[in-house]
Scaffold this motif. Structure first.
Motif, mmCIF file in Angstrom:
data_model
loop_
_atom_site.group_PDB
_atom_site.id
_atom_site.type_symbol
_atom_site.label_atom_id
_atom_site.label_comp_id
_atom_site.label_asym_id
_atom_site.label_seq_id
_atom_site.Cartn_x
_atom_site.Cartn_y
_atom_site.Cartn_z
ATOM 1 N N LEU A 222 2.685 3.662 14.914
ATOM 2 C CA LEU A 222 1.765 4.631 14.326
ATOM 3 C C LEU A 222 0.304 4.234 14.516
ATOM 4 C CD1 LEU A 222 3.835 5.189 11.103
ATOM 5 C CD2 LEU A 222 3.406 6.924 12.816
ATOM 6 N N SER A 223 0.018 2.950 14.547
ATOM 7 C CA SER A 223 -1.361 2.500 14.752
ATOM 8 C C SER A 223 -1.845 2.848 16.154
ATOM 9 C CB SER A 223 -1.460 0.990 14.533
ATOM 10 O OG SER A 223 -1.053 0.652 13.225
ATOM 11 N N MET A 224 -0.982 2.669 17.151
ATOM 12 C CA MET A 224 -1.363 2.983 18.524
ATOM 13 C C MET A 224 -1.487 4.492 18.724
ATOM 14 S SD MET A 224 -2.327 1.226 21.054
ATOM 15 C CE MET A 224 -1.608 -0.403 20.936
ATOM 16 N N VAL A 225 -0.622 5.260 18.091
ATOM 17 C CA VAL A 225 -0.700 6.719 18.184
ATOM 18 C C VAL A 225 -2.018 7.212 17.589
ATOM 19 C CG1 VAL A 225 0.294 8.881 17.309
ATOM 20 C CG2 VAL A 225 1.780 7.125 18.260
ATOM 21 N N PRO A 266 1.135 -1.515 8.326
ATOM 22 C CA PRO A 266 0.426 -2.662 7.731
ATOM 23 C C PRO A 266 -1.083 -2.436 7.702
ATOM 24 C CG PRO A 266 1.969 -3.361 9.455
ATOM 25 C CD PRO A 266 1.861 -1.888 9.548
ATOM 26 N N GLU A 267 -1.718 -2.913 6.642
ATOM 27 C CA GLU A 267 -3.166 -2.816 6.493
ATOM 28 C C GLU A 267 -3.800 -4.125 6.963
ATOM 29 O OE1 GLU A 267 -5.692 -1.038 5.618
ATOM 30 O OE2 GLU A 267 -4.775 0.863 5.029
ATOM 31 N N PRO A 268 -4.788 -4.056 7.874
ATOM 32 C CA PRO A 268 -5.434 -5.307 8.316
ATOM 33 C C PRO A 268 -6.267 -5.983 7.228
ATOM 34 C CG PRO A 268 -6.511 -3.369 9.293
ATOM 35 C CD PRO A 268 -5.297 -2.879 8.592
ATOM 36 N N ASP A 269 -6.724 -5.194 6.248
ATOM 37 C CA ASP A 269 -7.529 -5.744 5.155
ATOM 38 C C ASP A 269 -6.594 -6.279 4.066
ATOM 39 O OD1 ASP A 269 -9.250 -6.349 3.146
ATOM 40 O OD2 ASP A 269 -10.066 -4.326 2.882
ATOM 41 N N PRO A 270 -6.591 -7.592 3.793
ATOM 42 C CA PRO A 270 -5.659 -8.168 2.807
ATOM 43 C C PRO A 270 -5.780 -7.549 1.418
ATOM 44 C CG PRO A 270 -6.723 -9.890 4.084
ATOM 45 C CD PRO A 270 -7.421 -8.610 4.427
ATOM 46 N N GLU A 273 -4.151 -4.226 1.542
ATOM 47 C CA GLU A 273 -2.709 -4.422 1.698
ATOM 48 C C GLU A 273 -2.068 -4.761 0.354
ATOM 49 O OE1 GLU A 273 1.058 -5.000 3.579
ATOM 50 O OE2 GLU A 273 -0.772 -4.050 4.295
ATOM 51 N N ALA A 274 -2.748 -5.565 -0.450
ATOM 52 C CA ALA A 274 -2.201 -5.968 -1.746
ATOM 53 C C ALA A 274 -2.064 -4.775 -2.687
ATOM 54 C CB ALA A 274 -3.101 -7.037 -2.360
ATOM 55 N N GLY A 275 -2.986 -3.822 -2.578
ATOM 56 C CA GLY A 275 -2.937 -2.669 -3.482
ATOM 57 C C GLY A 275 -2.268 -1.444 -2.881
ATOM 58 N N ALA A 276 -1.653 -1.610 -1.707
ATOM 59 C CA ALA A 276 -1.022 -0.465 -1.016
ATOM 60 C C ALA A 276 0.198 0.022 -1.786
ATOM 61 C CB ALA A 276 -0.633 -0.861 0.395
ATOM 62 N N ASP A 277 0.345 1.323 -1.838
ATOM 63 C CA ASP A 277 1.476 1.940 -2.534
ATOM 64 C C ASP A 277 2.572 2.254 -1.527
ATOM 65 O OD1 ASP A 277 3.097 3.161 -4.362
ATOM 66 O OD2 ASP A 277 2.008 5.065 -4.380
ATOM 67 N N ARG A 278 3.593 1.418 -1.481
ATOM 68 C CA ARG A 278 4.685 1.605 -0.530
ATOM 69 C C ARG A 278 5.701 2.620 -1.052
ATOM 70 N NH1 ARG A 278 2.036 -0.253 3.483
ATOM 71 N NH2 ARG A 278 1.711 -2.492 3.603
ATOM 72 N N ILE A 279 6.137 3.494 -0.151
ATOM 73 C CA ILE A 279 7.196 4.444 -0.494
ATOM 74 C C ILE A 279 8.474 3.951 0.168
ATOM 75 C CG2 ILE A 279 7.988 6.826 -0.331
ATOM 76 C CD1 ILE A 279 5.058 7.681 -0.140
ATOM 77 N N ILE A 280 9.422 3.489 -0.614
ATOM 78 C CA ILE A 280 10.677 2.951 -0.087
ATOM 79 C C ILE A 280 11.736 4.050 -0.119
ATOM 80 C CG2 ILE A 280 12.393 1.126 -0.256
ATOM 81 C CD1 ILE A 280 9.544 0.135 0.264
ATOM 82 N N LEU A 281 12.224 4.429 1.054
ATOM 83 C CA LEU A 281 13.258 5.468 1.133
ATOM 84 C C LEU A 281 14.628 4.843 0.892
ATOM 85 C CD1 LEU A 281 12.033 7.451 4.273
ATOM 86 C CD2 LEU A 281 11.640 7.983 1.871
#
Length: 354
Positions: A222-225, A266-270, A273-281
């Protein structure tokens, strides 16, 4: 980069494309079902544009790309490339259309003949489709090697003598040999080292500007796209669930699957990244041989509703240039349409009274 769909003509038009593979069983090879690898896909690609096609492994991205180029005999739907119907073209007619549409394959080692030299590989399309002399063809091969950054001295070497990135450059040069308008890039960087991926993507961008190419860029990165695509189509279990301009999709994904997919980047900024809200399917992707009734995503969707398990949502435009297949937006559109109709009815009544 692509300036906007409104100023460009449609080069590729895909309508309700289906690619079903039969399931055969028993000694008599009875047809007992179908694997619905691509199941009713529709989108357009404009001249000079790069359309990114993303989704997890097994969702039908590669099959879709191959079906568009008629490397498979499609089950249903139509594909128009530069005004020509690809799906119903006779073999002789299709051969004449081949120079306009080419493909860069995922695995450069598997897609190159190990018994042919680089010059023979790049020059094969010229031998098959043009009437040039041997000298003219060699000159063209050297031009193509220059264009993709390969040393001319490598012309008589074999594919096993090159690195993965160099082999992919050979594949790109072969795809460019006949001056195509449209190229399907089927995960062209997936088999390459991370250090080489950016070089190949930058090469594809440079060639697009130089030759006015149009790409369908298939990838799970997704980052390259985000770097290369102008618009992005998100695919799940054989269907397009969302199609939007790149920045709009990454900034505000609408479909629950797109939201889950982007949350995994993944977020390059640590600190971010720590505060990212992951959606787990939860659960696994259903089998394309036995997709669920209703929406294909209903078995894993965190926002599933009762209607999702019964009715397959229509893929429709919900904003300018943005289309999505989700009942969350179908309901909103229906309510908006009802309110507009009610407002118009009130106005007509008031006009009648006056």
């Amino acid at each position: 980069m692509f300036d906007g769909a409104g100023e460009k003509k449609k080069l590729v038009e895909v309508q309700d494309l289906k690619m079903h593979f039969p399931i055969l069983s028993g000694l008599l090879r009875r047809h007992i079902g179908d694997v619905k690898a691509v199941d009713g896909v529709s989108f357009d690609i404009y001249e000079g544009e790069t359309l990114g096609l993303v989704g997890e492994s097994g969702c039908g991205k590669t099959t879709c790309g191959r079906a568009i180029l008629r490397l498979y005999e499609v089950t249903g739907g139509t594909v128009m490339v530069d005004g020509n119907d690809i799906t119903n073209a006779a073999p002789e007619q299709l051969r004449k259309l081949r120079p306009n549409m080419q493909m860069v394959f995922q695995d450069p080692q598997a897609s190159l003949n190990p018994r042919m030299t680089v010059a023979a590989i790049i020059g094969e399309p010229l031998t098959e489709h043009t009437q040039g002399t041997k000298k003219e063809n060699f000159e063209r091969v050297y031009e193509l090697m220059d264009a993709v950054g390969l040393n001319r001295e490598f012309a008589n070497r074999y594919p096993h003598e090159f690195s993965g990135g160099q082999r992919q450059r050979i594949g790109i040069a072969r795809a460019l040999a006949l001056n195509p308008k449209f190229i399907v890039c089927d995960e062209p960087i997936a088999a390459l080292d991370v250090s080489i991926q950016a070089q190949v993507v930058n090469l594809l961008e440079d060639l697009q500007k130089k030759f006015g190419l149009t790409y369908l860029f298939i990838s799970h990165d997704l980052s390259m796209v985000r770097h290369i695509a102008d618009r992005v189509a998100v695919m799940y279990l054989g269907k397009i669930v969302e199609l939007a301009p790149r920045e709009a999709l990454y900034a505000d994904p609408l479909h629950p699957y797109t939201q889950a997919l982007l949350s995994a980047v993944p977020e390059p900024d640590p600190s971010a990244e720590a505060g990212a809200d992951r959606i787990i399917l939860k659960g696994d992707v259903p089998s394309p041989a036995n997709p669920p009734q209703g929406c294909n995503f209903c078995t894993r969707c965190p926002k599933v509703m009762e209607i999702c398990t019964r009715i397959d949502p229509e893929f429709q435009e919900v904003a300018a240039g943005r289309s999505v297949a989700c009942h969350l937006f179908t309901e909103t559109i229906n309510e908006f349409a009802k309110s507009v109709a009610a407002h118009e009815e009130v106005e007509l009544t008031q006009q009648g009274e006056t």
